[in-house]
Design a protein around this motif. Sequence first.
Motif, short mmCIF file in Angstrom:
data_model
loop_
_atom_site.label_atom_id
_atom_site.label_comp_id
_atom_site.label_asym_id
_atom_site.label_seq_id
_atom_site.Cartn_x
_atom_site.Cartn_y
_atom_site.Cartn_z
N HIS A 23 42.32 -85.22 39.31
CA HIS A 23 40.93 -85.36 39.73
C HIS A 23 40.04 -85.52 38.51
N PRO A 24 39.97 -86.71 37.96
CA PRO A 24 39.21 -86.91 36.72
C PRO A 24 37.72 -86.57 36.84
N GLU A 25 37.20 -86.55 38.06
CA GLU A 25 35.78 -86.26 38.23
C GLU A 25 35.47 -84.77 38.20
N ALA A 26 36.49 -83.92 38.29
CA ALA A 26 36.27 -82.47 38.36
C ALA A 26 36.03 -81.88 36.96
N ALA B 69 26.70 -82.75 41.73
CA ALA B 69 27.36 -82.55 40.44
C ALA B 69 28.87 -82.66 40.62
N PRO B 70 29.61 -82.88 39.52
CA PRO B 70 31.07 -82.92 39.62
C PRO B 70 31.60 -81.61 40.21
N ARG C 201 37.30 -82.39 29.83
CA ARG C 201 36.91 -81.88 31.14
C ARG C 201 37.59 -80.57 31.53
N VAL C 202 38.30 -79.93 30.59
CA VAL C 202 38.84 -78.60 30.84
C VAL C 202 38.36 -77.67 29.73
N THR C 203 37.68 -76.61 30.10
CA THR C 203 37.20 -75.60 29.16
C THR C 203 38.03 -74.33 29.34
#
Length: 431
Positions: free
Chosen positions: A303-306, A281-282, A333-335
């Motif tokens: 880190h676009p995959e994180a 998983a990422p 990709r940021v919560t």
Amino acid sequence: MPEFPYSRLRRWPDVEADNLQAHDATDLLLVERALALDASGAETVVIGDEYGAITLPLVDSGMQGIRVHQDLATGRRALVRNAEELGIDGFTSHELDAGLLAGARLVLLQLPKSLAELDEIADAVARWSAPDVVLIAGGRVKHMTPTQNDVLARSFAQVQPQRAERKSRLIVVSEPREAPVDPPFPVTARHDGLTLVAHGGAFAGARLDIGTRVLLDALALSPALRQAQGASSAALRQAQGPTEVGALRQAQGPSSAALRQAQGPSSAALRQAQGPIEVEAPPRVLDLGCGTGALAVLYALAHPEAQVTATDRSAAAVASARATVAANGVIDRVTVTHDDAASGVADASVDVVLLNPPFHLGSSVHTGAATRLFEAAARVLRPGGELFTVYNSSLGYRAQLERLIGPTAQLHRTPKFTVTRSIRRSGSTDS
């Protein structure tokens, strides 16, 4: 009416200690003044009640329907817990918005530490409350300044400090001025390609605080470096040069996942570096105590995959971080969550934790807040996961990090701050 049992109030889940109380003389003065005014509970608002020492005595006296705003998640949980313990009901919790203040004729305020937070609160009260609203603000005399009066005067025509009692003082404020079309907060600032958005109660405002800058530099995430090098991790490695990267690799040891991730976005390379531990998983990254979201956003950009989670116990910080995330285009990709010590994050579910812990509890210098966050990091990190921490060097947290997390190495040190990397050991946390 029987005397309210203040001694039964607790700070939990906030740090509890012999020198930390759940009420002070300012709470009592605010309660006494409100009762003397014989105000209606439905027209009364309480802001900044840390653990319920203002709200609960008033509701217990018969003032039903009080509306409450607390910035900290710990305060909100303590209020609910104390109300349940005492069998008190008759208040509702709100954010700092029109729903909190519409029609309010009496507002009771524990003065915040920050002048910017006071400015945002005063504007909100003047903007949304009834035209005849009276704001009664209180604080400990040793923490009060004439500048607070000046800030209140921006939004109100009458600002009347009262005589000090029991080392506390009240300020009676009335006659709200016409609110400007645009509220004073949030504010926005650019930092070498990073956009920061901040509400009044967010630590450091729209600035990058020194500790965060030091941690960003240690992780090669600083906005200036990223702007100079672009998004390419290959350019980042070239700019760092073999000496700096080699030294950092040596300091971090052979099991480092986060640095190898920082030096190359390929998840295949990450899996190879980790050896037998497969990360299909990422990578999951947690910015613990995220403030305005600078660390979370810059990590996500690098880190676009994180998949990054940013959490803070301050509602003002959370609102700021959400706006910062949106302004920098990483909302996918940021919560951002309003939480206390990552209580909503599953055990052993995170690969990397980023942490710039506070060293104050309210107006008191106390290391308990940092300890709670170290314990939270130990809980949420998977075995072999990494905690990157920046702290004031005088606090000497390294031994505590070794005990709670695992092997800890110094990555960077300035005259004031230290950055460490801790590897989560397998097994339970010592306490």
